[in-house]
Design an enzyme around this catalytic site. Structure first.
Site, PDB file in Angstrom:
ATOM      1  NE  ARG A 111      -4.447  -0.342   2.198  1.00 21.46           N
ATOM      2  CZ  ARG A 111      -5.304  -1.350   2.334  1.00 21.46           C
ATOM      3  NH1 ARG A 111      -4.864  -2.575   2.468  1.00 21.46           N
ATOM      4  NH2 ARG A 111      -6.597  -1.136   2.309  1.00 21.46           N
ATOM      5  NE  ARG A 123     -16.103  -3.156   3.308  1.00 19.01           N
ATOM      6  CZ  ARG A 123     -14.931  -2.770   2.835  1.00 19.01           C
ATOM      7  NH1 ARG A 123     -14.353  -3.460   1.884  1.00 19.01           N
ATOM      8  NH2 ARG A 123     -14.351  -1.699   3.294  1.00 19.01           N
ATOM      9  NE  ARG A 127     -10.813   2.147   4.886  1.00 16.13           N
ATOM     10  CZ  ARG A 127     -11.943   1.477   4.681  1.00 16.13           C
ATOM     11  NH1 ARG A 127     -13.065   1.888   5.226  1.00 16.13           N
ATOM     12  NH2 ARG A 127     -11.937   0.401   3.958  1.00 16.13           N
TER      13      ARG A 127
HETATM   14  P1  AMP Z   1      -8.416  -3.674   4.064  1.00 18.58           P
HETATM   15  O1  AMP Z   1      -9.085  -4.823   4.718  1.00 18.58           O
HETATM   16  O2  AMP Z   1      -7.475  -4.084   2.978  1.00 18.58           O
HETATM   17  O3  AMP Z   1      -9.376  -2.609   3.626  1.00 18.58           O
HETATM   18  O4  AMP Z   1      -7.487  -2.985   5.196  1.00 18.58           O
HETATM   19  C1  AMP Z   1      -8.058  -2.407   6.353  1.00 18.58           C
HETATM   20  C2  AMP Z   1      -7.048  -1.526   7.059  1.00 18.58           C
HETATM   21  O5  AMP Z   1      -5.918  -2.309   7.492  1.00 18.58           O
HETATM   22  C3  AMP Z   1      -6.444  -0.420   6.207  1.00 18.58           C
HETATM   23  O6  AMP Z   1      -7.267   0.725   6.127  1.00 18.58           O
HETATM   24  C4  AMP Z   1      -5.146  -0.146   6.981  1.00 18.58           C
HETATM   25  O7  AMP Z   1      -5.406   0.569   8.172  1.00 18.58           O
HETATM   26  C5  AMP Z   1      -4.709  -1.547   7.393  1.00 18.58           C
HETATM   27  N1  AMP Z   1      -3.863  -2.174   6.334  1.00 18.58           N
HETATM   28  C6  AMP Z   1      -4.182  -3.241   5.548  1.00 18.58           C
HETATM   29  N2  AMP Z   1      -3.200  -3.538   4.698  1.00 18.58           N
HETATM   30  C7  AMP Z   1      -2.220  -2.621   4.925  1.00 18.58           C
HETATM   31  C8  AMP Z   1      -0.949  -2.372   4.350  1.00 18.58           C
HETATM   32  N3  AMP Z   1      -0.469  -3.111   3.343  1.00 18.58           N
HETATM   33  N4  AMP Z   1      -0.230  -1.326   4.845  1.00 18.58           N
HETATM   34  C9  AMP Z   1      -0.676  -0.557   5.866  1.00 18.58           C
HETATM   35  N5  AMP Z   1      -1.874  -0.731   6.450  1.00 18.58           N
HETATM   36  C10 AMP Z   1      -2.650  -1.751   5.983  1.00 18.58           C
END
Ligand code: AMP
Length: 210
Positions: free
Chosen positions: A84, A123, A167
């Site tokens: 990310r 969701r 986000r």
């Molecule tokens: P997601 O389920 O992919 O939407 O991720 C939810 C949250 O987890 C994100 O908004 C970040 O706070 C954290 N997160 C997930 N993947 C990453 C990553 N590769 N780097 C940093 N934070 C992450």
């Protein structure tokens, strides 16, 4: 492979479909962090504070979790929501070079801001098995039990207007440049994700088979 895209672009749904059809082991760094938070581990508790505000977890922590997961699997893998940041992408490249392997395909799921909000409002996540559920696709109503395990469905702590705003900011500032990184490597493919999951999956499948 890697799936990139803004919040609620359908990365989790496509990862699940890819895993089922092609047998590629998949993981989501977001799901790993939510599991850690649910178990109350020190990493999980610290990460939960960041996640619920819509920020990004520290690169070092993410790379550690990714490294641990890669240890358990072979050279075929799929990441949903990782890398990310450009720093994560660079360190991931080094990690893979050390394993004498590399990325073959990065799929960028493109979606409009209006669809992001609409999907986020539909969701839910199962509090028991962690499955991501969409009202209208998997269940009819938010009071329904999880179709996978019967557990209670809940909205994600970061699926609020305030957290989504942050986000999106993080996404534009830190994650969008990752698409340029992979474009330069010649492995970035764009897919219009502003459509139903099945249509998106048709295009995704074609890219994998090619
Ligand atoms: P997601 O389920 O992919 O939407 O991720 C939810 C949250 O987890 C994100 O908004 C970040 O706070 C954290 N997160 C997930 N993947 C990453 C990553 N590769 N780097 C940093 N934070 C992450």
């Amino acid at each position: 492979m890697v799936l990139l895209g803004p919040p609620a672009s359908g990365k989790g749904t496509q990862a699940e479909l890819i895993q089922k059809r092609f047998g590629i082991p998949a993981t989501s760094t977001g799901a790993i962090l939510r599991r850690e938070a649910k178990c109350g581990t020190p990493v999980g508790v610290a990460a939960n504070k960041i996640i619920s505000r819509g920020g990004l977890a520290p690169d070092g922590l993410i790379l550690e979790l990714v490294g641990e997961w890669l240890e358990k699997i072979g050279d075929s893998f799929l990441f949903d929501g990782f890398p990310r940041t450009v720093a994560q992408a660079e360190q991931f490249e080094l990690l893979l070079n050390n394993r004498s392997t590399g990325l073959e395909l990065v799929i960028f799921l493109e979606i409009s801001d209006g669809t992001i909000r609409a999907r986020m409002l539909r969701r839910l996540t199962c509090s028991n098995c962690g499955k991501v559920i969409s009202i209208g696709r998997h269940v009819g109503d938010e009071g329904d039990p999880c179709p996978n395990c019967g557990g209670k469905l809940e909205a994600r702590a970061d699926d609020t207007d305030t957290a989504l705003e942050r986000r999106m900011l993080e996404y534009r500032e830190k994650t969008l440049p990752v698409t340029d990184f992979y474009k330069r490597r010649g492995i970035l493919a764009r897919v219009d994700a502003d459509r139903g999951a099945e249509s998106v999956f048709n295009d995704v499948s074609r890219l994998i088979i090619e």
